[in-house]
Design an enzyme around this catalytic site. Structure first.
Site, PDB file in Angstrom:
ATOM      1  N   ASP A 516      16.218  53.329  47.706  1.00  0.00           N
ATOM      2  CA  ASP A 516      16.967  53.632  46.746  1.00  0.00           C
ATOM      3  C   ASP A 516      16.022  53.930  45.512  1.00  0.00           C
ATOM      4  O   ASP A 516      15.088  53.191  45.176  1.00  0.00           O
ATOM      5  CB  ASP A 516      17.824  52.285  46.088  1.00  0.00           C
ATOM      6  CG  ASP A 516      18.772  52.589  45.085  1.00  0.00           C
ATOM      7  OD1 ASP A 516      18.904  53.586  44.402  1.00  0.00           O
ATOM      8  OD2 ASP A 516      19.648  51.570  44.781  1.00  0.00           O
ATOM      9  N   GLY A 558      22.334  61.935  44.381  1.00  0.00           N
ATOM     10  CA  GLY A 558      22.609  63.149  44.977  1.00  0.00           C
ATOM     11  C   GLY A 558      21.465  64.056  44.058  1.00  0.00           C
ATOM     12  O   GLY A 558      21.827  65.428  43.960  1.00  0.00           O
ATOM     13  N   ASP A 579      27.300  55.363  41.627  1.00  0.00           N
ATOM     14  CA  ASP A 579      27.882  54.349  42.230  1.00  0.00           C
ATOM     15  C   ASP A 579      29.422  54.520  42.098  1.00  0.00           C
ATOM     16  O   ASP A 579      29.820  54.711  41.078  1.00  0.00           O
ATOM     17  CB  ASP A 579      27.692  52.916  41.550  1.00  0.00           C
ATOM     18  CG  ASP A 579      26.076  52.710  42.021  1.00  0.00           C
ATOM     19  OD1 ASP A 579      25.329  53.667  42.720  1.00  0.00           O
ATOM     20  OD2 ASP A 579      25.563  51.461  41.788  1.00  0.00           O
TER      21      ASP A 579
HETATM   22  C1  GAL Z   1      22.048  51.219  42.914  1.00  0.00           C
HETATM   23  C2  GAL Z   1      22.740  51.865  44.239  1.00  0.00           C
HETATM   24  C3  GAL Z   1      23.801  50.564  44.856  1.00  0.00           C
HETATM   25  C4  GAL Z   1      23.048  49.359  44.940  1.00  0.00           C
HETATM   26  C5  GAL Z   1      22.261  48.915  43.641  1.00  0.00           C
HETATM   27  C6  GAL Z   1      21.417  47.764  43.878  1.00  0.00           C
HETATM   28  O1  GAL Z   1      21.218  52.190  42.282  1.00  0.00           O
HETATM   29  O2  GAL Z   1      23.263  53.026  43.984  1.00  0.00           O
HETATM   30  O3  GAL Z   1      24.259  51.107  45.783  1.00  0.00           O
HETATM   31  O4  GAL Z   1      22.050  49.443  45.984  1.00  0.00           O
HETATM   32  O5  GAL Z   1      21.371  49.976  43.152  1.00  0.00           O
HETATM   33  O6  GAL Z   1      20.702  47.255  42.864  1.00  0.00           O
END
Ligand code: GAL
Length: 764
Positions: A516, A558, A579
């Site tokens: 991420d 994306g 999200d």
């Molecule tokens: C976001 C991600 C989520 C989750 C979260 C965890 O950036 O899109 O799906 O993984 O971080 O902190």
């Protein structure tokens, strides 16, 4: 008055489908302006009423700040606005106790001030002498989806009646989207109806003996007021508006008291709209809540054996192989596998195939599952070569339910539930830990050992043992990290330790990594393509060095049209959006916009429109049943399956109800997602809020989803010739698993609002 209120409610029912509440009495309400003053940064002076903000820029409070020119702002910023609060507000109100300040949702955290004095933190009222520190930043991340509703007593000296009041909101964005973003901020007096709570959206309907039941609890939350009035429950068919049930109760609730009502309805094959309404005797106020009832379409699973799941499976040469034959039917069951490649062996009782294959090649393996009711056979093509994830991953991820409150026992219990609830018999495989397993970045504890190996926090006593027990069930084990120094939740991440981390993952038996972007924004020079790709190349190289196949899931929302280069950097899937959350708006915006990326999906590399939002979700620690209506949930699973999207559950598996299980165990629907051709569906018709999506299948036939995005149910006639079908074609309803007959030229269907008719059309 009563009549018009009822009419108003009925109209709303017809046009709205998500659970909702309506307050009928329109007392005076002050609307905040939609544009406030704004400045990135942090300074306690900004709270002061006489601070000069004239040089600050303007910002809207109905959309995130990223959409207003503050793209990479992931830290503090302040909003200010001045609002006149007239005394007439309290003079005209029925209850004259408290003032309500409604700020809507704020991403992620807020400390809210009025006239220089703090009054609220993350949705909780606080006294003006509250010590301001940064502990509020450690609050659970799901505050981004939480309405800030603050109340102050009318006598509170912080309010300046009949004067201009200065509101200053200190906002901290932890990552991703930020700011005050839902609009419609208001100031009003607290109404009597706000002391009535009804748990309708906190409990799900249970299926029992041909009916659906729910235990309703009406509660008076006021410590001093008695709530008296008439409570009515009215249910109408969602398809034709016919009344299915109409009940009323006289209710008198003393302060703090509750009344329980057992509500039941006959089971049906479509939703009913249930409206719960309370008419308050004294104030003439009324409040109503509404929801749609669940209905089960998937036929019950047969006791006879049936082999489900993908018909194709890939693993790289010489890597550990683990595959559970997904077969439903009564246990005990015996399995056979003929023509298994050398190096693999089958456990005949569990159906788990393990080993390593050193020889490249394609093997057509004949699988058999037998029990006392019969035998099922099916062919699985095993391809040993360079590619994995030949069909989209199916599994569970901790984020949408537990958020940062995930721990080892929650993860292990999810793996057990895959077996107990028989989800693994339909192909559900991965058990993935999301953020929150590492040591926090701001903790004094060591984050890595002296050799640089990452240290796991106290919530996960042994990753290796957890991995072993997940594998023993035939399931696979996933984990999460970020290419930056910290994860989105502020935990230790992989920057400059990529190989060390890949080695740790390998030693724990990790099969899947979600990687991420988050704090990599502080490392990347910009969002140019080379900068966007770089960290993913680095981790891919590290993963290639370890002795396991690890699915590589890119998560960067994306950016830079990741679908165009996700495969090039070695990704098996890539998030295409921000999200998701459990609302129709979020689901439909994300789901129906997966168009441009379609041609980039295929075996080994998939577009990921984010995880599923059915069942009990909540981003931890406290959960709620999804806010999607049953029809919206049918749309969700149908659309994701048509899109060949990863199917990752994000709910508490211990609390799966019959309706949600019905959504997750329909093998004919799952077969679309897991189809070996791997073609993502594309929209072929968009007309009057109807969208028709078509997916080509490996058997030469097509799957078609007719979606109704309107708030009214509709009849729709599909032109079969327009789909290239010239002969009479057999059409099968996939949710009901029922042939509907042979059709030429047209096919007409009733499509519920926000719902879907999902069919397979057999050519010729
Ligand atoms: C976001 C991600 C989520 C989750 C979260 C965890 O950036 O899109 O799906 O993984 O971080 O902190």
């Amino acid at each position: 008055m009563k009549k018009s209120v009822r009419l108003f409610i009925i109209v709303i029912c017809l046009i709205s489908t998500s659970p909702f509440k309506i307050y009928s009495q329109q007392e005076e309400t002050i609307k905040f302006p939609n544009e406030w003053k704004f400045i990135p940064g942090d300074n306690p002076e900004y709270a002061k009423p006489d601070y000069d903000d004239s040089k600050w820029k303007s910002i809207r409070v109905d959309k995130i700040w990223e959409d207003q020119g503050y793209e990479n702002l992931d830290r503090f910023a302040w909003y200010r606005v001045k609002v006149f609060i007239p005394s007439s507000l309290k003079e005209k109100a029925f209850l004259k106790d408290s003032l309500k300040i409604f700020l809507g949702k704020i991403n992620n955290f807020d400390q809210s001030y009025i006239n220089g004095k703090i009054f609220g933190i993350n949705g909780k009222n606080v006294p003006s002498d509250t010590k301001i520190d940064t502990s509020f930043l450690n609050a659970p991340t799901n505050f981004w989806d939480y309405n800030r509703r603050y109340t102050l007593s009318v006598n509170d000296p912080r309010i300046l009646w009949e004067k201009e009041n200065v509101f200053a909101i200190r906002v901290f964005d932890q990552g991703g989207q930020g700011g005050i973003y839902t609009g419609d901020q208001t100031i009003s007096m607290v109404k009597i109806s706000e002391y009535l709570s009804l748990n309708y959206d906190q409990v799900q309907f249970q299926y029992k003996n041909g009916s659906i039941k729910k235990l309703l609890v009406l509660k008076n939350t006021s410590p001093k007021l008695t709530l008296a009035g008439e409570f009515t429950i009215n249910a109408v068919s969602k398809l034709d508006g016919e009344i299915v049930s109409d009940k009323s109760y006289n209710v008198n609730l003393k302060p703090g008291a509750a009344k329980k009502i057992n509500f039941s309805l006959a089971k049906q094959d479509h939703s009913n709209i249930v409206t719960y309404k309370f008419d308050f005797t004294k104030s003439k106020e009324s409040i109503s809540f509404s929801e749609e009832t669940p209905y089960i379409l998937t036929p019950p699973v047969s006791l006879k054996p049936q082999i489900n799941g993908a018909r194709i499976y890939g693993e790289r040469t010489g890597k550990p192989f683990l595959y559970l034959i997904a077969a439903s039917g009564a246990r005990p069951m015996k399995f056979q596998a003929e023509n298994l490649p050398e190096g693999l062996s089958l456990n005949k009782n569990s159906g788990i195939i393990t080993g390593r294959v050193n020889q490249k090649g394609e093997y057509s393996v004949k699988l058999t599952a037998g029990n006392k009711y019969g035998k099922a056979q099916s062919y699985l093509k095993i391809i040993i070569g360079d590619q994995i994830e030949l069909t989209p991953p199916m599994g569970w991820n901790s984020w949408n339910c537990w958020g940062l409150s995930v721990d080892q026992s929650k993860v292990f219990s999810s793996a057990n539930e895959f077996i107990n609830k028989k989800l693994s018999q339909h192909g559900w495989t991965y058990i993935n830990i999301d953020d929150g397993w590492e040591v926090k970045g701001d903790s004094k504890d060591p984050k890595r050992d002296t050799n640089g190996n990452i240290i796991v926090n106290e919530k996960f006593p042994s990753m290796k043992a957890l991995g072993d027990s997940i594998h023993a069930l035939g399931l696979k084990f996933g984990i999460y990290s970020s290419p930056g120094p910290l994860t989105c939740g502020g935990y230790t991440a992989s920057y400059q330790y990529e190989l060390k981390d890949a080695e740790s993952y390998s030693s724990w038996g990790i099969d899947y990594l979600k990687y991420d972007w988050c704090s990599y924004d502080n490392i990347a020079k910009d969002h140019s393509l080379p900068e966007l790709k770089e960290p993913y190349y680095v981790m891919r190289e590290a993963l290639n060095k370890v002795d396991r196949d690890i699915v590589f899931s890119l998560c960067q929302y994306g950016m830079g049209d990741v679908w165009k280069w996700g495969a090039e950097v070695g990704g098996n899937l890539w998030r295409t959006t921000g999200d998701i959350t459990d609302t129709w708006q979020s689901l439909s915006e994300i789901g129906f916009s997966q168009v441009e990326n379609a041609k980039y999906a295929g075996p080994g590399h998939w577009n990921d429109p984010d995880m599923l939002i059915v069942g009990w979700v909540g981003w931890g620690p406290s959960l709620h049943p999804t806010r999607l209506t049953p029809d919206e949930q049918y749309t969700h699973i149908s659309l994701w399956s048509l899109l060949s999207a990863p199917l990752l559950l994000g709910c508490d598996l211990e609390r799966l109800d019959d309706f949600t299980l019905n959504l997750l165990t329909n093998d004919e629907v799952i077969a679309l997602d897991q189809d070996a051709l791997g073609k993502q569906a594309v929209p072929v018709i968009k007309r009057d809020s109807i969208q028709v999506w078509k997916k080509n299948l490996s058997d030469g036939n097509i799957a078609v989803g007719i979606f109704n995005l309107d708030s009214k149910s509709k009849k729709f006639t599909l032109d079969l010739k327009g789909l290239g079908l010239t002969k009479k074609s057999l059409i099968r309803d996939l949710w009901r698993q029922k042939n509907l007959g042979r059709f030429k030229d047209t096919f007409t269907a009733d499509v519920p609002s926000h719902g879907v008719v999902l069919i397979k059309v057999f050519k010729g």
